[in-house]
Design an enzyme around this catalytic site. Structure first.
Site, PDB file in Angstrom:
ATOM      1  NE  ARG A 170      -2.398  -1.232   3.601  1.00 49.75           N
ATOM      2  CZ  ARG A 170      -1.947  -0.373   4.503  1.00 49.75           C
ATOM      3  NH1 ARG A 170      -2.067   0.928   4.300  1.00 49.75           N
ATOM      4  NH2 ARG A 170      -1.401  -0.772   5.623  1.00 49.75           N
TER       5      ARG A 170
ATOM      6  CE1 TYR B 291       0.448  -6.086  -1.952  1.00 50.89           C
ATOM      7  CE2 TYR B 291      -0.628  -4.066  -1.224  1.00 50.89           C
ATOM      8  CZ  TYR B 291      -0.142  -5.337  -0.955  1.00 50.89           C
ATOM      9  OH  TYR B 291      -0.269  -5.860   0.304  1.00 50.89           O
ATOM     10  N   GLY B 292      -2.605  -5.681  -4.545  1.00 51.26           N
ATOM     11  CA  GLY B 292      -3.897  -5.932  -3.913  1.00 51.26           C
ATOM     12  C   GLY B 292      -4.427  -4.822  -3.018  1.00 51.26           C
TER      13      GLY B 292
ATOM     14  CE  LYS C 133      -6.142  -3.207   5.133  1.00 50.86           C
ATOM     15  NZ  LYS C 133      -6.442  -3.732   6.473  1.00 50.86           N
TER      16      LYS C 133
ATOM     17  CG  HIS D 137      -7.525  -2.322  10.610  1.00 48.84           C
ATOM     18  ND1 HIS D 137      -6.250  -1.819  10.663  1.00 48.84           N
ATOM     19  CD2 HIS D 137      -7.452  -3.421   9.822  1.00 48.84           C
ATOM     20  CE1 HIS D 137      -5.443  -2.577   9.941  1.00 48.84           C
ATOM     21  NE2 HIS D 137      -6.138  -3.557   9.429  1.00 48.84           N
TER      22      HIS D 137
ATOM     23  CB  SER E 296       0.772  -3.994  10.226  1.00 45.02           C
ATOM     24  OG  SER E 296       1.605  -2.883  10.330  1.00 45.02           O
ATOM     25  CB  ALA E 297       4.246  -6.317  12.527  1.00 52.62           C
ATOM     26  CB  CYS E 298       0.241  -6.854  16.626  1.00 52.35           C
ATOM     27  SG  CYS E 298       1.138  -5.346  17.020  1.00 52.35           S
TER      28      CYS E 298
ATOM     29  CE  LYS F 120      -7.060  -6.948  12.306  1.00 51.54           C
ATOM     30  NZ  LYS F 120      -6.985  -5.886  11.299  1.00 51.54           N
TER      31      LYS F 120
ATOM     32  CG  ASP G  59      -7.812  -6.650   7.534  1.00 49.04           C
ATOM     33  OD1 ASP G  59      -7.001  -6.295   8.406  1.00 49.04           O
ATOM     34  OD2 ASP G  59      -7.919  -6.081   6.431  1.00 49.04           O
TER      35      ASP G  59
ATOM     36  NE  ARG H  67      -0.126  -8.484   2.271  1.00 50.77           N
ATOM     37  CZ  ARG H  67      -0.803  -7.834   3.219  1.00 50.77           C
ATOM     38  NH1 ARG H  67      -1.969  -8.266   3.630  1.00 50.77           N
ATOM     39  NH2 ARG H  67      -0.291  -6.746   3.771  1.00 50.77           N
TER      40      ARG H  67
ATOM     41  NE  ARG I 240       5.693  -6.414  17.149  1.00 44.97           N
ATOM     42  CZ  ARG I 240       6.157  -7.669  17.168  1.00 44.97           C
ATOM     43  NH1 ARG I 240       7.189  -7.973  17.932  1.00 44.97           N
ATOM     44  NH2 ARG I 240       5.596  -8.596  16.431  1.00 44.97           N
TER      45      ARG I 240
ATOM     46  CG  ASP J 218       0.170 -20.979  25.514  1.00 46.59           C
ATOM     47  OD1 ASP J 218      -0.592 -21.814  26.045  1.00 46.59           O
ATOM     48  OD2 ASP J 218       1.278 -21.278  25.027  1.00 46.59           O
ATOM     49  CG  ASN J 219      -1.870 -14.678  22.697  1.00 48.43           C
ATOM     50  OD1 ASN J 219      -1.082 -14.543  23.636  1.00 48.43           O
ATOM     51  ND2 ASN J 219      -1.550 -14.384  21.450  1.00 48.43           N
TER      52      ASN J 219
HETATM   53  C1  OXD Z   1      -3.029  -4.116   6.466  1.00 50.81           C
HETATM   54  C2  OXD Z   1      -3.549  -5.290   5.750  1.00 50.81           C
HETATM   55  O1  OXD Z   1      -2.064  -3.484   5.996  1.00 50.81           O
HETATM   56  O2  OXD Z   1      -4.505  -5.902   6.243  1.00 50.81           O
HETATM   57  O3  OXD Z   1      -3.583  -3.804   7.523  1.00 50.81           O
HETATM   58  O4  OXD Z   1      -3.028  -5.603   4.672  1.00 50.81           O
HETATM   59 MN    MN Z   2      -5.404  -4.920   7.896  1.00 49.13          MN
END
Ligand code: OXD
Ligand code: MN
Length: 586
Positions: free
Chosen positions: A71, A199-200, A208, A228, A250-252, A254, A279, A371, A402, A497-498
C-alpha cells in the site's frame, strides 16, 4: 451485455468507458463458468500462472510489478470539500482539482484492454449491514481476487434495484508508473479511484478503500462503525459462544489471533475458537441493544511469510485450494514457498521477482509483504455464523500493540469512555526488522490511522457517541503479547496461549472474576490467569501484569504530544481521561 438496467450504474460505466477507452467491456456475473474463462485468459496472457492442480487445486500465482508491492500511504488521499474534514493524518486535495488530475491519468488508460465491471457486496447480500459496490478494472488479477475477497454476483444488481446508492470504484493499471500512482477516496461522492498500481491493497477496492475509509465515513453519518478488527468466537464446553472484536497495528499477529488454536488444556475440555473475520468488522446496534458485528469480506488477504503449520495451520490450510499467491517463491513443481513456511528453502525455484533463486546467497525468496488470497470458507475454524446476515453479538472489544515494557499483558478499561481513550493511545514500538530504529513508539489509534476516511478527532467523537447510543455496549480491553524481559526475550508465549487471556476477558464481561484497580484500569489477579501447563511462575505473571508508573509518566508526555495534533477536534472527554491518568500516576 449489461446485466442491469440501473441508470446510475449504466451512465457511470458509459462515462468511465468514454474516459478510459477500453477495447471492450465485460460484465462480470459471478458465475464459476465466467470466472474460469477469465482465469484461463489470465493464464494465457501470463498475468496468472496456474499452480500444481494436485497439491493446490484451483490456485494461481501472480507477480505484481517490482515497484508495486505494498500500500502507498503517501499517495493515498481523502478528497472532501473542506480540508479540515480530512484531518491532520490524511493526505488531502480539493476534489475538483483531484478529479482533473485523475482524468488526465485515466484518459485512454484502458486502450487495447478489457474493462471488467464487477458488482460486489460487502457482507451478505440483503443483510442489514450490506453495502454494494461496482468496481471497474482493467486487471484480471483484480477480477479473480475480488471474486474471493467479496461477494461478487449479478444478485447485487437485484438488491440494488434502481437505487444510485452504491460505491463507484474505478481502477486502471495504466502504466504502473509509481510517480503517477494515486489511491483516492471521495467520501462525499461514494467514489474511489485507483490508478497506476496492481498491488492488492491498492486495487481490491472493497477492502481498505471501501470497507474502512469510505465505510468509516458512512458509519459516522448512519450511526454504525467500520473498524480494522478481527472477530472471533470462543465456544465453551456447553456450546455457548461468546464473541470479541480486536484491533492491532500491523505485525502484531492479528491473523494468528483470529484463527487461534487453544492449548490442549482447553481443547481437551471441549473449548473451541471460531474465526468470523481476520481484518475488518462492521458493527451496529442490534434489536437487543448490544453491538453486533459482521465481517464484510469473503476471504483473507494475508501476509504469507511467517505463516506455517506451526504458527497458523488454519491460515495455511485456507490457502490449499482456489487461492491466489502473490510475490512468493514459485517452486519447479508448481507449488509455492515463503520464508517461515518451514526450514527447507527450495532449490531450482524462482524468487518473487521471477529470477532463479539460490537460498544460499542470503537473499529473500518471497517479498516480505507477499500475500495469499484465500476464500474464508476454506478455513477449518470458520464460524458457522460467518454468513449470518445479522452478524454476531460482541461482548468485548480488544485493543493491542507491541510494547516492550509499558503495557501489561492485559487490562480492562473502567468504562466505555475510558475504553475509547485506551484505543486512542494505541501504539507499537518498532522492531529491528522493521526499521533501523528500535523502540520508537508509533501511535496508531484503533489501528485506524491509515484507514479512517475523515478527521481522527471526529472519529473519536463518533466512538464516544456510539457508547451513548448503544444501550449495552461491549467492555473494552487492551492486551500486549510482547512484553520483554531484561535480556530482550518475550515473557509471554503468545500464539495459542493467548486463549488464556481471552478467557479472563470473557470472564470479566460476564462478571465471573474480580480484578485489581490500577492507575490505567483493571488488571487480573495473577491467580485468575490460567497458566496450567505453562512454565510461568507466579512471580513472572506478576511481572507481566505490573504497571510501571515511571514508564506511564513518559507515556503521558507521548500522548500529550500526539493529542496536540488534533487541536480543538480532540474530544474533551479524551482530554479529561488524560488528566485522570496523570492524576492517577501521582
Ligand atoms: C493491512 C492489511 O495493511 O490488512 O492492515 O493488509
Ligand atoms: Mn489490515
Amino acid at each position: 451485455m449489461a446485466l442491469t438496467t440501473n441508470k446510475a450504474v449504466l451512465s457511470w460505466v458509459d462515462e468511465m468507458a468514454a474516459l478510459t477507452k477500453p477495447e471492450k467491456i465485460v460484465w462480470i456475473d459471478g458465475s464459476e463458468e465466467q470466472l474460469a474463462e477469465i482465469r484461463n485468459e489470465g493464464i494465457a496472457t501470463g498475468e496468472l500462472i496456474k499452480l500444481n492442480e494436485e497439491v493446490l487445486p484451483g490456485c494461481v500465482y501472480h507477480r505484481s510489478a517490482l515497484n508495486d508491492v505494498a500500500r502507498v500511504e503517501g499517495r493515498t488521499f481523502i478528497c472532501c470539500r473542506n480540508k479540515e474534514d480530512a484531518g491532520p493524518t490524511n493526505n488531502w486535495m480539493d476534489p475538483q482539482e483531484m478529479y482533473a488530475k485523475l482524468n488526465g491519468l485515466y484518459d485512454g488508460s484502458m486502450k487495447g484492454r478489457t474493462m471488467y465491471v464487477i458488482p460486489y457486496s460487502m457482507s451478505v447480500v440483503g443483510s442489514p449491514f450490506a453495502k454494494y459496490g461496482v468496481e471497474l478494472t482493467d486487471s484480471i488479477y483484480v477480477v479473480v481476487s475480488m471474486a474471493i475477497m467479496t461477494r461478487v454476483g449479478a444478485n447485487v444488481y437485484e438488491a440494488l434495484g434502481d437505487s444510485p446508492d452504491f460505491i463507484k470504484g474505478l481502477h486502471s493499471k495504466a502504466e504502473l508508473d509509481e510517480e503517477k500512482r494515486y489511491i483516492v477516496h471521495f467520501p462525499e461522492d461514494n467514489t474511489i479511484m485507483s490508478v497506476n498500481s496492481g498491488y492488492g491493497g491498492n486495487v481490491l477496492l472493497g477492502k481498505k478503500c471501501f470497507a474502512l475509509r469510505i465505510a468509516s465515513y458512512l458509519g459516522r453519518k448512519e450511526n454504525w462503525m467500520a473498524e480494522h478488527m478481527l472477530i472471533l468466537g470462543i465456544e465453551d464446553p456447553e456450546g455457548n459462544v461468546r464473541y470479541l472484536a480486536a484491533a492491532f497495528p500491523s505485525a502484531c499477529g492479528k491473523t494468528n489471533l483470529a484463527m487461534l488454536i487453544p492449548p490442549e488444556i482447553y481443547t481437551s475440555k471441549g473449548y473451541k475458537v471460531w474465526c468470523v473475520g481476520d481484518d475488518i468488522a462492521w458493527l451496529r446496534e442490534g434489536p437487543d441493544g448490544r453491538l453486533w458485528a459482521v465481517n464484510p469480506e469473503n476471504g483473507f488477504f494475508g501476509v504469507a511469510p511467517g505463516t506455517s503449520m506451526k504458527s497458523n495451520p488454519n491460515a495455511l490450510l485456507s490457502t490449499m485450494k482456489n487461492s491466489i499467491f502473490t510475490n512468493v517463491v514459485l517452486k519447479p513443481d508448481g507449488t509455492v514457498w515463503w520464508e517461515g513456511m518451514d526450514k527447507n528453502p527450495p532449490t531450482g525455484a524462482l524468487n518473487w521477482k521471477g529470477e532463479p533463486w539460490d537460498p544460499a546467497d542470503g537473499s529473500k525468496g518471497a517479498h516480505p509483504n507477499s500475500r495469499f488470497t484465500a476464500p474464508a470458507k476454506n478455513c477449518p475454524c470458520i464460524s458457522s455464523e460467518f454468513d449470518n446476515p445479522q452478524g454476531v453479538p460482541i461482548d468485548a472489544i480488544v485493543f493491542g500493540g507491541r510494547r516492550a515494557k509499558t503495557a501489561p499483558l492485559v487490562y480492562q478499561s473502567r468504562n466505555w469512555q475510558h475504553g475509547v481513550f485506551v484505543g486512542s493511545i494505541m501504539a507499537s514500538e518498532t522492531t529491528a526488522a522493521a526499521t533501523g530504529a528500535v523502540g520508537v513508539v508509533r501511535r496508531d489509534p484503533m489501528a485506524m490511522l491509515p484507514f479512517c476516511g475523515y478527521h481522527m478527532g471526529d472519529y473519536w467523537q463518533h466512538w464516544l457517541n456510539m457508547g451513548k447510543l448503544v444501550k449495552n455496549p461491549p467492555k473494552i480491553f487492551n492486551v500486549n503479547w510482547f512484553r520483554l524481559d531484561d535480556e530482550g526475550h518475550f515473557i509471554w508465549p503468545g500464539f495459542g496461549d493467548n486463549m488464556r487471556v481471552l478467557q479472563w476477558i470473557m470472564a470479566r464481561c460476564y462478571g465471573e472474576v474480580d480484578a485489581v484497580e490500577t492507575a490505567i484500569g483493571y488488571v487480573p489477579n495473577p491467580d485468575d490467569i490460567n497458566v496450567e501447563g505453562l512454565d510461568i511462575s507466579k512471580a513472572v505473571l506478576e511481572d507481566l501484569l505490573t504497571v510501571d508508573k515511571a514508564l506511564w509518566k513518559e507515556e503521558v508526555s507521548g500522548i500529550t504530544e500526539f493529542y496536540a495534533k488534533f487541536g480543538d477536534k480532540l474530544p474533551k472527554e479524551l482530554a479529561e481521561e488524560l488528566e485522570t491518568l496523570k492524576a492517577n500516576l501521582e
